[in-house]
Each structure stands twice: as structure tokens, then as C-alpha cells.
Write an enzyme that holds these catalytic residues in place. Structure first.
Site, PDB file in Angstrom:
ATOM      1  N   ARG A 231       0.665  -1.296  -0.012  1.00  0.00           N
ATOM      2  CA  ARG A 231      -0.148   0.128   0.012  1.00  0.00           C
ATOM      3  C   ARG A 231       0.757   1.359  -0.128  1.00  0.00           C
ATOM      4  NH1 ARG A 231      -3.360   2.185   4.413  1.00  0.00           N
ATOM      5  NH2 ARG A 231      -5.159   3.066   3.677  1.00  0.00           N
TER       6      ARG A 231
ATOM      7  N   ARG B 200       0.373   4.411  -2.594  1.00  0.00           N
ATOM      8  CA  ARG B 200      -0.771   4.788  -2.834  1.00  0.00           C
ATOM      9  C   ARG B 200      -0.372   6.583  -2.948  1.00  0.00           C
ATOM     10  NH1 ARG B 200      -3.866   6.164   2.539  1.00  0.00           N
ATOM     11  NH2 ARG B 200      -2.112   6.028   3.976  1.00  0.00           N
TER      12      ARG B 200
ATOM     13  N   CYS C  51      10.876  31.956  26.867  1.00  0.00           N
ATOM     14  CA  CYS C  51      10.595  30.664  26.833  1.00  0.00           C
ATOM     15  C   CYS C  51      10.355  30.238  28.464  1.00  0.00           C
ATOM     16  CB  CYS C  51      11.527  29.837  26.628  1.00  0.00           C
ATOM     17  SG  CYS C  51      11.641  28.069  27.115  1.00  0.00           S
TER      18      CYS C  51
ATOM     19  N   CYS D   7      13.504  28.213  29.965  1.00  0.00           N
ATOM     20  CA  CYS D   7      14.878  28.808  29.941  1.00  0.00           C
ATOM     21  C   CYS D   7      15.263  29.159  31.309  1.00  0.00           C
ATOM     22  CB  CYS D   7      14.985  29.866  29.090  1.00  0.00           C
ATOM     23  SG  CYS D   7      15.212  29.359  27.403  1.00  0.00           S
TER      24      CYS D   7
ATOM     25  N   ASP E  14       3.361  23.256  36.869  1.00  0.00           N
ATOM     26  CA  ASP E  14       2.511  24.275  37.574  1.00  0.00           C
ATOM     27  C   ASP E  14       1.341  23.859  37.318  1.00  0.00           C
ATOM     28  OD1 ASP E  14       4.826  26.023  38.590  1.00  0.00           O
ATOM     29  OD2 ASP E  14       5.197  26.173  36.594  1.00  0.00           O
TER      30      ASP E  14
ATOM     31  N   HIS F  40      18.302  26.274  24.849  1.00  0.00           N
ATOM     32  CA  HIS F  40      16.976  26.252  24.498  1.00  0.00           C
ATOM     33  C   HIS F  40      16.951  25.591  23.086  1.00  0.00           C
ATOM     34  CE1 HIS F  40      12.767  27.862  23.618  1.00  0.00           C
ATOM     35  NE2 HIS F  40      13.429  28.071  22.279  1.00  0.00           N
TER      36      HIS F  40
ATOM     37  N   ASN G   3       7.492  14.352  25.085  1.00  0.00           N
ATOM     38  CA  ASN G   3       6.735  14.827  23.787  1.00  0.00           C
ATOM     39  C   ASN G   3       7.637  15.749  23.085  1.00  0.00           C
ATOM     40  OD1 ASN G   3       4.486  13.373  24.752  1.00  0.00           O
ATOM     41  ND2 ASN G   3       3.554  15.099  26.023  1.00  0.00           N
TER      42      ASN G   3
ATOM     43  N   SER H  76       4.629  21.420  24.383  1.00  0.00           N
ATOM     44  CA  SER H  76       4.053  22.722  24.483  1.00  0.00           C
ATOM     45  C   SER H  76       5.374  23.818  24.197  1.00  0.00           C
ATOM     46  CB  SER H  76       3.316  23.046  25.963  1.00  0.00           C
ATOM     47  OG  SER H  76       4.065  22.709  26.633  1.00  0.00           O
TER      48      SER H  76
ATOM     49  N   HIS I 166      11.901  23.863  24.062  1.00  0.00           N
ATOM     50  CA  HIS I 166      12.979  23.590  24.999  1.00  0.00           C
ATOM     51  C   HIS I 166      13.151  22.138  25.599  1.00  0.00           C
ATOM     52  CE1 HIS I 166      15.836  25.828  28.091  1.00  0.00           C
ATOM     53  NE2 HIS I 166      15.795  24.547  28.374  1.00  0.00           N
TER      54      HIS I 166
ATOM     55  N   HIS J 109      12.886  18.861  27.300  1.00  0.00           N
ATOM     56  CA  HIS J 109      12.282  18.666  28.483  1.00  0.00           C
ATOM     57  C   HIS J 109      11.551  17.311  28.415  1.00  0.00           C
ATOM     58  CE1 HIS J 109       8.972  20.683  26.490  1.00  0.00           C
ATOM     59  NE2 HIS J 109       8.177  20.065  27.298  1.00  0.00           N
TER      60      HIS J 109
ATOM     61  N   GLN K 132       8.482  14.868  30.973  1.00  0.00           N
ATOM     62  CA  GLN K 132       7.509  15.021  32.063  1.00  0.00           C
ATOM     63  C   GLN K 132       7.781  13.734  33.130  1.00  0.00           C
ATOM     64  OE1 GLN K 132       3.459  16.486  31.853  1.00  0.00           O
ATOM     65  NE2 GLN K 132       3.860  17.167  29.433  1.00  0.00           N
TER      66      GLN K 132
ATOM     67  N   GLU L 185       1.564  -4.641  30.242  1.00  0.00           N
ATOM     68  CA  GLU L 185       2.903  -5.401  30.090  1.00  0.00           C
ATOM     69  C   GLU L 185       3.278  -6.021  31.450  1.00  0.00           C
ATOM     70  OE1 GLU L 185       5.967  -2.098  29.446  1.00  0.00           O
ATOM     71  OE2 GLU L 185       5.006  -2.015  27.421  1.00  0.00           O
TER      72      GLU L 185
ATOM     73  N   PHE M 178      -1.524   8.674  10.060  1.00  0.00           N
ATOM     74  CA  PHE M 178      -2.838   8.877  10.924  1.00  0.00           C
ATOM     75  C   PHE M 178      -3.381   7.609  11.422  1.00  0.00           C
ATOM     76  CE2 PHE M 178      -2.588  12.667   8.357  1.00  0.00           C
ATOM     77  CZ  PHE M 178      -2.887  13.581   9.222  1.00  0.00           C
TER      78      PHE M 178
ATOM     79  N   GLU N  10      -8.012   1.772  12.149  1.00  0.00           N
ATOM     80  CA  GLU N  10      -7.114   1.534  13.232  1.00  0.00           C
ATOM     81  C   GLU N  10      -8.012   1.968  14.454  1.00  0.00           C
ATOM     82  OE1 GLU N  10      -5.801   2.994  10.370  1.00  0.00           O
ATOM     83  OE2 GLU N  10      -3.877   2.711  10.126  1.00  0.00           O
TER      84      GLU N  10
HETATM   85  P1  H2U Z   1       4.796  19.310  27.245  1.00  0.00           P
HETATM   86  O1  H2U Z   1       5.623  19.921  26.622  1.00  0.00           O
HETATM   87  O2  H2U Z   1       5.054  17.768  27.202  1.00  0.00           O
HETATM   88  O3  H2U Z   1       3.556  19.703  27.422  1.00  0.00           O
HETATM   89  O4  H2U Z   1       5.597  19.601  28.785  1.00  0.00           O
HETATM   90  C1  H2U Z   1       5.638  20.754  29.167  1.00  0.00           C
HETATM   91  C2  H2U Z   1       5.054  20.814  30.681  1.00  0.00           C
HETATM   92  O5  H2U Z   1       5.634  21.893  31.304  1.00  0.00           O
HETATM   93  C3  H2U Z   1       3.682  20.960  30.665  1.00  0.00           C
HETATM   94  O6  H2U Z   1       2.854  19.504  31.476  1.00  0.00           O
HETATM   95  C4  H2U Z   1       4.362  22.486  32.138  1.00  0.00           C
HETATM   96  C5  H2U Z   1       3.211  22.254  31.425  1.00  0.00           C
HETATM   97  O7  H2U Z   1       2.052  22.173  32.467  1.00  0.00           O
HETATM   98  N1  H2U Z   1       4.777  23.845  32.439  1.00  0.00           N
HETATM   99  C6  H2U Z   1       4.777  24.383  33.497  1.00  0.00           C
HETATM  100  O8  H2U Z   1       4.691  23.828  34.769  1.00  0.00           O
HETATM  101  N2  H2U Z   1       5.031  25.564  33.820  1.00  0.00           N
HETATM  102  C7  H2U Z   1       5.169  26.490  32.869  1.00  0.00           C
HETATM  103  O9  H2U Z   1       5.433  27.731  32.995  1.00  0.00           O
HETATM  104  C8  H2U Z   1       5.172  26.228  31.566  1.00  0.00           C
HETATM  105  C9  H2U Z   1       4.703  24.852  31.277  1.00  0.00           C
END
Ligand code: H2U
Length: 329
Positions: free
Chosen positions: A7, A10, A31, A34, A57, A95, A135, A143, A146, A148, A150, A164, A294, A299
Site C-alpha cells: 500500500r 498510494r 520561554c 529557559c 505548575d 533552548h 513529547n 508545548s 526547550h 524537556h 515530564q 505489560e 494517521f 485503526e
Molecule cells: P509538554 O511540552 O510535554 O506539554 O510539557 C511541558 C509541561 O510544562 C506541561 O505539562 C508545564 C506544562 O504544564 N509547564 C509548567 O509547569 N510551567 C510553565 O510555566 C510552562 C509549562
């Protein structure tokens, strides 16, 4: 997994995503992550020089959640409170960096921070699982560019590690050996799906890969968590992460997006001799830096389906250079 390699030819007239704008600035005054900047919630980051960890936060999980009084709790509908802690780990003050372009020593500092967070949060009361995940890229919902990740420490073992856990326990009971040790031995013997390896880790496209260039990083030793590894093993993990993410970036000459996460043994107070440490990389790209896979239609309603075989995905990743495409530019 349904595999349909016929496929791939396509035509595609669907979405073509924008490539992520590369700013190449080492410090962004706007940022939230930073050094020295004030975060969205009002807290100020220290002028950190290496890894920096803070309480999220906007935490999805909170340590104290009141009991639900009138929520349903029966055999049809069931709602329960869930406690936990969420943190953010900034990998580096720069950054502009990504794991692929960080020095192995700096990645080793991140690995050490993961190990420490796993111990510290896993030892908290009411914490059965510590999920560390990154992510990477806007396509995967990051988001902020920079570098990072979680950490979510949660009261109950979530669905993916729970599945698992059951599979590893059942395999150990029925075979008397470790599922992922046996799987790794098979992959090494076949040598069809391996991407890269070092003395402690193997990165491969798993037999059951769902995403086009999905990989699994397995430790050669049977350890449940980073905390069971010595410093040489953790450094080897940092090296394999750099090599794998460099290959990913080189595939389409882009900052390759993905969700990556560590699956370490549950911290529920039980012994977990069955658990084998590993990391999953789930990248969405399929054909180019702008055309993604996708997970829709069949899926969502039927079962996962892939166009390129895991063997050909591994072969393409294996053929790539481990020198980052931006090196020297
Ligand atoms: P993601 O890029 O995977 O969303 O992780 C960034 C995390 O950073 C996100 O969970 C947190 C967001 O809640 N964050 C803070 O805790 N304080 C901030 O000032 C910005 C982002």
C-alpha cells in the site's frame, strides 16, 4: 497488527504538516523553561547549568484529592479519585538543543535525573507507578521546544504498563524466564529488526510495531529500572539514546517528532522479578518530514495497520549515519 506493504505507493493528497520552525537561539526570553525566566504560573527558574527539575505548575495529578461523595461506584459506572505528582525535567539550559544534538555526558545527566526521580517519587506513599515521558515536537503536542520531559507519579499502575505487567508475569510463570530477555535473544539471533546496539542496550523496531518507525530500546541485562544499573550502564543508555535520535533526525532531515517513554518496574511495594527495563519511541512520521501516519479509520475501529514492514523500517534506520545532518552546517 495488520501489515500491508503493497500500500506504500498510494497517492497522498491529504494533510502536509508544516516543518517545525527552527529558531536556533540558545536562550529565549519568552520561554517558560529557559534559565532565569519566570514561568507561566509565576515561579522563577533558577539560573540552572545542567538538568533542572520542578513541580509541574499545571499538574494533571495532585497529591491530595478529596473523596468522591456522590460519584457512581457500581458494576456499571465507577469513578474514583486518583492521587499523584507531576514534574517537569529540563534537560539542558540551551533552548535550541534536542537529545540528538546534546553531548552524551549531558544526556547521562538526564538519565541520572530520571533515575533519581524514579527513586524519590516511587518511594512516596500511594505511588504505584512513575511514568517518565518526552513529547518531542509540535506534531506530538509538546508545548515548548526547550528540551524537556515530564514525570507523572501515580497511585495506580496505568493501562499500558499494567498490560505489560500481566504479560511479563504470565510469561515468567509459563516459561520460567523473562519475556523480554527471550525476545531480545530472538531479535539478536534473527538480526532483521535491529537499528543500533552497544554493549548494554539494543534499539530495534519491534515485531509488533504500530507506528511506522517505532522503536524499542532494551537493556541487555535483566534489570527492572535504571536504579538497578551501574553508572557504566546508565552512560551506555545515554549513548544509545543519542545514536537512535540522531538516526531519527537524519531520516527526513528534520527534528524528528516522537513520544518517548521509559517503562520501569512498578513502585507498588511488590517484588517485580518479571519486569525488564525498556524505552518506547512512538514517532508519527511516515513518508517525509511533513506526512505523518494517521491512526484513524480501520485503526480506530478495527485494529492497528501499517504500510511499511518493521524489517524495512529497521533497515532504513540502520542504513543512516550517526553524524547529525546539521553537523558542520
Ligand atoms: P509538554 O511540552 O510535554 O506539554 O510539557 C511541558 C509541561 O510544562 C506541561 O505539562 C508545564 C506544562 O504544564 N509547564 C509548567 O509547569 N510551567 C510553565 O510555566 C510552562 C509549562
Amino acid at each position: 497488527m495488520l501489515v500491508s506493504p503493497h500500500r506504500t505507493q498510494r497517492p497522498w493528497q491529504g494533510e502536509v504538516a508544516k516543518t517545525e520552525a527552527v529558531s536556533a537561539i540558545h536562550y529565549d526570553p519568552n520561554c517558560y523553561l529557559c534559565p532565569g525566566n519566570t514561568r507561566a504560573g509565576g515561579n522563577k527558574n533558577p539560573d540552572y547549568k545542567s538538568v533542572f527539575v520542578f513541580d509541574n505548575d499545571y499538574a494533571a495529578l495532585l497529591p491530595d484529592v478529596p473523596a468522591f461523595d456522590d460519584a457512581p461506584h457500581d458494576d456499571l459506572l465507577c469513578a474514583e479519585p486518583e492521587r499523584g505528582t507531576c514534574r517537569v525535567v529540563c534537560f539542558h539550559p540551551d533552548h535550541d538543543l534536542t537529545l540528538a544534538r546534546m553531548q552524551p555526558e549531558d544526556i547521562a545527566n538526564v538519565v541520572q535525573a530520571w533515575s533519581e526521580q524514579y527513586i524519590e517519587l516511587g518511594a512516596q506513599p500511594n505511588t504505584s507507578y512513575v511514568q517518565i515521558f518526552e513529547n518531542r515536537g509540535t506534531m506530538m503536542g509538546a508545548s515548548n521546544p526547550h528540551p524537556h520531559c515530564q514525570v507523572w507519579a501515580i497511585e495506580h499502575v496505568p493501562d499500558e504498563p499494567q498490560a505489560e505487567l500481566i504479560a511479563q508475569q504470565e510469561y515468567r510463570r509459563s516459561h520460567g524466564s523473562c519475556l523480554l530477555c527471550d525476545y531480545l535473544a530472538r531479535e539478536v539471533q534473527l538480526a532483521q529488526r535491529i537499528v543500533c546496539e552497544n554493549e548494554e542496550f539494543v534499539a530495534l523496531v519491534p515485531f509488533w510495531a504500530v507506528w511506522p518507525f517505532e522503536t524499542l530500546v532494551l537493556s541487555r541485562c535483566h534489570a527492572g529500572a535504571l536504579t538497578e544499573m551501574d553508572s557504566a550502564q546508565k552512560i551506555a543508555f545515554a549513548h544509545i539514546l543519542k545514536r537512535l535520535t540522531t538516526r531519527y533526525d537524519n531520516l527526513f532531515e528534520t527534528r524528528f517528532p516522537y513520544t518517548m517513554g521509559l517503562h520501569q518496574s512498578p513502585t507498588d511495594g511488590q517484588p517485580h522479578p518479571e519486569w525488564h527495563f525498556h524505552a518506547h519511541f512512538y514517532p508519527p512520521l511516515l513518508r517525509s518530514a511533513t506526512v505523518r501516519k494517521f491512526m484513524v479509520g480501520f485503526e480506530m475501529l478495527g485494529m492497528p495497520q501499517r504500510d511499511i514492514t518493521p524489517e524495512s523500517a529497521a533497515q532504513r534506520l540502520r542504513a543512516l549515519s550517526e553524524v547529525h545532518y546539521t553537523f558542520g552546517k
